[in-house]
Design an enzyme around this catalytic site. Structure first.
Site, PDB file in Angstrom:
ATOM      1  N   PHE A   1      -2.894   0.033  -4.617  1.00  0.00           N
ATOM      2  CA  PHE A   1      -2.050   0.580  -6.120  1.00  0.00           C
ATOM      3  C   PHE A   1      -1.605  -0.531  -5.844  1.00  0.00           C
ATOM      4  O   PHE A   1       0.212  -0.862  -5.386  1.00  0.00           O
ATOM      5  CB  PHE A   1      -1.750   1.319  -6.295  1.00  0.00           C
ATOM      6  CG  PHE A   1      -1.202   1.524  -6.971  1.00  0.00           C
ATOM      7  CD1 PHE A   1      -1.645   2.070  -7.753  1.00  0.00           C
ATOM      8  CD2 PHE A   1       0.866   1.665  -7.295  1.00  0.00           C
ATOM      9  CE1 PHE A   1      -0.715   2.373 -10.046  1.00  0.00           C
ATOM     10  CE2 PHE A   1       1.248   1.581  -8.452  1.00  0.00           C
ATOM     11  CZ  PHE A   1       0.415   2.430  -9.575  1.00  0.00           C
TER      12      PHE A   1
ATOM     13  N   ASP B   1       2.079  -6.986  -0.287  1.00  0.00           N
ATOM     14  CA  ASP B   1       2.919  -6.168  -1.726  1.00  0.00           C
ATOM     15  C   ASP B   1       3.772  -5.741  -1.375  1.00  0.00           C
ATOM     16  O   ASP B   1       3.347  -4.287  -0.288  1.00  0.00           O
ATOM     17  CB  ASP B   1       1.856  -5.454  -2.564  1.00  0.00           C
ATOM     18  CG  ASP B   1       1.991  -4.390  -3.657  1.00  0.00           C
ATOM     19  OD1 ASP B   1       3.752  -4.521  -3.747  1.00  0.00           O
ATOM     20  OD2 ASP B   1       1.508  -4.583  -4.782  1.00  0.00           O
TER      21      ASP B   1
ATOM     22  N   LYS C   1      10.495  -3.077  -8.101  1.00  0.00           N
ATOM     23  CA  LYS C   1      11.975  -1.487  -7.668  1.00  0.00           C
ATOM     24  C   LYS C   1      12.791  -0.769  -7.236  1.00  0.00           C
ATOM     25  O   LYS C   1      13.981  -1.736  -8.523  1.00  0.00           O
ATOM     26  CB  LYS C   1      10.573  -0.419  -7.414  1.00  0.00           C
ATOM     27  CG  LYS C   1       9.080  -0.027  -7.726  1.00  0.00           C
ATOM     28  CD  LYS C   1       9.054   1.630  -6.873  1.00  0.00           C
ATOM     29  CE  LYS C   1       7.233   1.481  -7.704  1.00  0.00           C
ATOM     30  NZ  LYS C   1       7.104   1.486  -8.712  1.00  0.00           N
TER      31      LYS C   1
END
Length: 404
Positions: free
Chosen positions: A146, A231, A260
């Site tokens: 993801f 990531d 984030k």
């Protein structure tokens, strides 16, 4: 409130359902206030936040240092666009590079934008530096990944919900099994520009790869002149007890994608950080963002960097994470099939016969906010500011719900 504006939860949820696109399936709670590890709904009921915005709220809700940085910058200047210099950008980039031990920073907004940016940079590096024939570069990715929901990113997703009915898909990617270094090696060719992988797969259920896997991936990239892109959008910035989750394997990436928590739960801030000779392939006009690296984002990001530089949050995640995993591990065989993760991040695999959505709804009723993924896993990722007493409170509630 002015007349005509809904004030109760049911009416506010109905308003959302009537006017917002149904691309999420939230729990039926309407949050009106928040502080630290706790949120309060419109009726005044408090809930323990056990999700932390999928790591966007690593420092809790409205951390005083981050709010102060935002307020101070709001009184000065919020946006210039990159048409001009401003007094926060260079400082932010230098401080983030120093924190991460990298050479250069490419600031963006959302995590998906950071991943898209890394893909573009890797392709251009492959053509200009490695000598891959134009238009043929390939990036290897992991199954169950993801990285976001843009068209290019979902083109290499193996999640049918994220991918189906959004084609035609962007070419140039090959999917290999996560955690399988031999499969990765077999897929590398002279056209391979990069390997893009999550050190811990969050959306897939907080999956930690086999020990040594990331070291093998790093070695394969070195052997074949391939970039390693990690990531760390969910796993990074202290979530697993280290600045980067990849530090658990003692490796470095050529490029990292961050997001984030970099925005402190205040606004979207993301970045690609890494080698100067790789990010340096970009030239003016080839890539950009109106809001990427804006003064407000940089000011908040600098405050986040200052918090991380103390090491306090990494230590909290390590210490409280050990406690979290020990206690959750005691639930295996009592409604739990398996517990995965690192630091203050756990994927609680629910034993057959129960559904994670139902468990998250019951937890909400008992004052703890968690969220399921793929209907079999409960994701536990509280803010790193949480106290041990509050952490135990949340774990106790999970145990109660699993006990029926």
């Amino acid at each position: 409130m002015p007349a005509g504006i809904p004030q109760n939860a049911a009416d506010l949820i109905a308003l959302d359902e009537a006017w917002s696109t149904h691309n999420y399936h939230p729990l039926p709670v309407v949050i009106a206030e928040a502080e630290g590890a706790w949120v309060t709904n419109v009726a005044g009921k408090r809930y323990l936040d056990f999700l932390a915005g999928y790591s966007a709220l690593n420092f809790g809700h409205r951390h005083p240092a981050l709010v102060a940085a935002a307020v101070e910058q709001l009184g000065r200047v919020t946006l210039t666009s990159r048409a001009f210099h401003h007094d926060q950008l260079g400082l932010f980039c230098r401080e983030l590079a120093e924190l991460t031990g990298t050479d250069m920073v490419l600031p963006m907004n959302s995590g998906a934008e950071a991943v898209e940016s890394a893909i573009k940079v890797a392709r251009k590096w492959a053509y200009q530096v490695k000598g891959v024939p134009d238009g043929t570069a390939e990036i290897l990715v992991a199954g169950s990944n993801f990285h976001g929901r843009t068209t290019t990113i979902i083109s290499f997703s193996t999640d049918s919900v994220a991918r189906n009915d959004f084609g035609p898909y962007t070419p140039g990617f090959q999917v290999v099994k996560y955690g399988d270094a031999q499969a990765l090696e077999a897929a590398i060719t002279r056209r391979t520009a990069a390997v893009l992988v999550e050190p811990v797969q969050g959306e897939a259920g907080v999956l930690v790869p086999p020990a040594g896997y990331l070291r093998e991936v790093r070695q394969l990239c070195d052997d074949h002149d391939v970039l390693l892109i990690l990531d760390e959008i969910q796993s990074g910035l202290a979530r697993t007890g280290t600045l980067f989750a990849s530090e658990h394997e003692g490796i470095r990436a050529d490029l990292y994608t961050l997001g984030k928590a970099l925005g402190g739960g205040i606004l979207p801030v993301s970045a690609v950080v890494g080698r100067g000779d790789v990010l340096g392939v970009l030239r003016p006009g080839e890539h950009g963002s109106t809001f990427g690296g804006n003064p407000l984002a940089c000011a908040v990001g600098r405050a986040v960097i200052k918090l991380l530089a103390t090491g306090e949050f990494q230590e909290r995640s390590r210490t409280l994470g050990d406690h979290l995993h020990r206690r959750l591990g005691e639930l295996v065989g009592h409604g739990v099939a398996e517990v995965r993760g690192r630091g203050l991040w756990a994927g609680v695999e629910i034993a057959p016969g129960r559904h994670a959505r139902e468990i998250s709804e019951t937890l909400m009723e008992r004052g703890v906010l968690c969220k399921e993924t793929h209907d079999t896993t409960l994701r536990v990722a509280p803010p790193l500011v949480i106290s041990q007493a509050d952490l135990d409170h949340g774990i106790d509630k999970i145990a109660e719900v699993l006990a029926g």
